[in-house]
Design a protein around this motif. Structure first.
Motif, PDB file in Angstrom:
ATOM      1  N   MET A 250       0.858  -1.177   0.000  1.00 13.77           N
ATOM      2  CA  MET A 250       0.000   0.000   0.000  1.00 13.77           C
ATOM      3  C   MET A 250       0.901   1.236   0.000  1.00 13.77           C
ATOM      4  O   MET A 250       1.266   1.762   1.032  1.00 13.77           O
ATOM      5  N   LYS A 251       1.209   1.676  -1.215  1.00  8.43           N
ATOM      6  CA  LYS A 251       2.131   2.783  -1.372  1.00  8.43           C
ATOM      7  C   LYS A 251       1.548   3.897  -2.240  1.00  8.43           C
ATOM      8  O   LYS A 251       1.915   5.060  -2.096  1.00  8.43           O
ATOM      9  N   PHE A 252       0.655   3.534  -3.147  1.00 10.80           N
ATOM     10  CA  PHE A 252       0.002   4.489  -4.039  1.00 10.80           C
ATOM     11  C   PHE A 252      -1.510   4.297  -3.882  1.00 10.80           C
ATOM     12  O   PHE A 252      -2.093   3.389  -4.464  1.00 10.80           O
ATOM     13  N   ILE A 253      -2.095   5.154  -3.067  1.00 15.76           N
ATOM     14  CA  ILE A 253      -3.456   4.940  -2.574  1.00 15.76           C
ATOM     15  C   ILE A 253      -4.394   6.030  -3.077  1.00 15.76           C
ATOM     16  O   ILE A 253      -4.071   7.217  -2.985  1.00 15.76           O
ATOM     17  N   ASN A 254      -5.547   5.626  -3.571  1.00 16.58           N
ATOM     18  CA  ASN A 254      -6.584   6.563  -3.993  1.00 16.58           C
ATOM     19  C   ASN A 254      -7.795   6.374  -3.085  1.00 16.58           C
ATOM     20  O   ASN A 254      -8.277   5.252  -2.911  1.00 16.58           O
ATOM     21  N   ILE A 255      -8.254   7.473  -2.488  1.00 17.32           N
ATOM     22  CA  ILE A 255      -9.453   7.449  -1.649  1.00 17.32           C
ATOM     23  C   ILE A 255     -10.605   7.964  -2.498  1.00 17.32           C
ATOM     24  O   ILE A 255     -10.537   9.076  -3.030  1.00 17.32           O
ATOM     25  N   ILE A 256     -11.654   7.158  -2.632  1.00 18.74           N
ATOM     26  CA  ILE A 256     -12.812   7.562  -3.426  1.00 18.74           C
ATOM     27  C   ILE A 256     -14.067   7.536  -2.564  1.00 18.74           C
ATOM     28  O   ILE A 256     -14.102   6.895  -1.517  1.00 18.74           O
TER      29      ILE A 256
ATOM     30  N   GLN B 286       3.431   7.819   6.203  1.00 21.69           N
ATOM     31  CA  GLN B 286       4.525   8.700   5.770  1.00 21.69           C
ATOM     32  C   GLN B 286       4.585   8.799   4.245  1.00 21.69           C
ATOM     33  O   GLN B 286       5.632   8.641   3.622  1.00 21.69           O
ATOM     34  N   LEU B 287       3.415   9.069   3.662  1.00 19.33           N
ATOM     35  CA  LEU B 287       3.280   9.232   2.217  1.00 19.33           C
ATOM     36  C   LEU B 287       2.863  10.666   1.905  1.00 19.33           C
ATOM     37  O   LEU B 287       2.396  11.387   2.787  1.00 19.33           O
ATOM     38  N   ASN B 288       3.012  11.070   0.667  1.00 22.72           N
ATOM     39  CA  ASN B 288       2.600  12.404   0.233  1.00 22.72           C
ATOM     40  C   ASN B 288       1.088  12.458   0.076  1.00 22.72           C
ATOM     41  O   ASN B 288       0.484  11.515  -0.445  1.00 22.72           O
ATOM     42  N   TYR B 289       0.504  13.548   0.505  1.00 24.91           N
ATOM     43  CA  TYR B 289      -0.931  13.771   0.354  1.00 24.91           C
ATOM     44  C   TYR B 289      -1.162  14.608  -0.896  1.00 24.91           C
ATOM     45  O   TYR B 289      -0.534  15.659  -1.067  1.00 24.91           O
TER      46      TYR B 289
ATOM     47  N   THR C 196       7.917   8.197  -3.876  1.00 26.60           N
ATOM     48  CA  THR C 196       8.035   7.273  -2.738  1.00 26.60           C
ATOM     49  C   THR C 196       6.674   6.819  -2.225  1.00 26.60           C
ATOM     50  O   THR C 196       6.594   5.952  -1.373  1.00 26.60           O
ATOM     51  N   GLY C 197       5.606   7.430  -2.738  1.00 27.02           N
ATOM     52  CA  GLY C 197       4.258   7.029  -2.365  1.00 27.02           C
ATOM     53  C   GLY C 197       3.355   8.216  -2.129  1.00 27.02           C
ATOM     54  O   GLY C 197       3.817   9.307  -1.791  1.00 27.02           O
ATOM     55  N   TRP C 198       2.056   7.992  -2.358  1.00 28.39           N
ATOM     56  CA  TRP C 198       1.076   9.065  -2.192  1.00 28.39           C
ATOM     57  C   TRP C 198      -0.274   8.512  -1.788  1.00 28.39           C
ATOM     58  O   TRP C 198      -0.576   7.339  -1.990  1.00 28.39           O
ATOM     59  N   VAL C 199      -1.042   9.412  -1.186  1.00 32.51           N
ATOM     60  CA  VAL C 199      -2.454   9.159  -0.913  1.00 32.51           C
ATOM     61  C   VAL C 199      -3.192  10.302  -1.591  1.00 32.51           C
ATOM     62  O   VAL C 199      -2.989  11.466  -1.269  1.00 32.51           O
ATOM     63  N   LEU C 200      -4.020   9.965  -2.551  1.00 35.48           N
ATOM     64  CA  LEU C 200      -4.717  10.940  -3.368  1.00 35.48           C
ATOM     65  C   LEU C 200      -6.196  10.886  -3.055  1.00 35.48           C
ATOM     66  O   LEU C 200      -6.792   9.806  -3.090  1.00 35.48           O
ATOM     67  N   ASP C 201      -6.795  12.043  -2.730  1.00 30.98           N
ATOM     68  CA  ASP C 201      -8.235  12.031  -2.440  1.00 30.98           C
ATOM     69  C   ASP C 201      -9.014  12.519  -3.651  1.00 30.98           C
ATOM     70  O   ASP C 201      -8.726  13.539  -4.225  1.00 30.98           O
TER      71      ASP C 201
END
Length: 183
Positions: free
Chosen positions: A1-7, A26-29, A62-67
């Motif tokens: 779980m390194k590249f996460i999309n919240i829908i 510790q991922l980019n928002y 390095t990873g992100w969480v995208l809303d």
């Protein structure tokens, strides 16, 4: 779980969960609305949005969480995501949260996103383009769209996590390990 999309439909808590998850892992928002909206409620063109999205994702290698997920961004986001978390709450929860959030923003007059001057207003809240009208129109459509995404063979590389209540989401977040070398 390194590249996460919240829908999820408006008011479901995508931004809140994305920020919490980004901090915990510790991922980019990445806030999709901030990339879309220009000053005075003007939308970025598709080309500009796609460019900003690709650059932002590349800068978060390095990873992100995208809303958020707009139909036009599905190929870009889901082409790179390894996990999609769907906040699929009952309509009344989304409506309550949206009402609370919108009224708070109308009163505070705080800018919604760092890259635009947009603010909520009572006039906008009561208009035909209201976020509440959007919720009523988009809620059933989004549920169908997200179910279809989960079944789409093109996205079987993605781990879909379907959360149907705030309690279930809190449990998920509380039980999620922080970042580790093996993750």
């Amino acid at each position: 779980m390194k590249f996460i999309n919240i829908i999820g439909t408006t008011g479901s808590g995508k931004s809140t969960l994305a920020k919490q998850l980004a901090e915990k892992r510790q991922l980019n928002y990445i806030e999709l609305d901030d990339l879309l909206w220009l000053d005075d409620w003007q939308e970025s063109s598709n080309d500009a949005l796609f460019y900003k999205l690709k650059i932002t994702m590349e800068n978060a290698a390095t990873g992100w969480v995208l809303d958020g997920l707009y139909t036009r961004t599905v190929p870009i986001i889901l082409g790179r995501a390894d996990t999609v978390i769907w906040l699929d709450y009952p309509f009344h929860i989304n409506l309550y949260r949206l009402t609370k959030r919108t009224l708070g923003r109308v009163i505070s007059q705080k800018k919604l996103w760092k890259n635009s001057n947009n603010k909520e207003s009572l006039k906008m809240m009561l208009s035909k383009e209201s976020i509440f009208v959007w919720l009523m129109k988009s809620y059933p459509k989004n549920r169908k769209k997200y179910f279809n995404l989960m079944q789409n063979p093109a996205y079987q590389h993605i781990q879909f996590i379907h959360l149907t209540s705030p309690k279930q989401t809190r449990h998920f977040l509380d039980n999620l390990r922080g970042k580790s070398v093996s993750n």
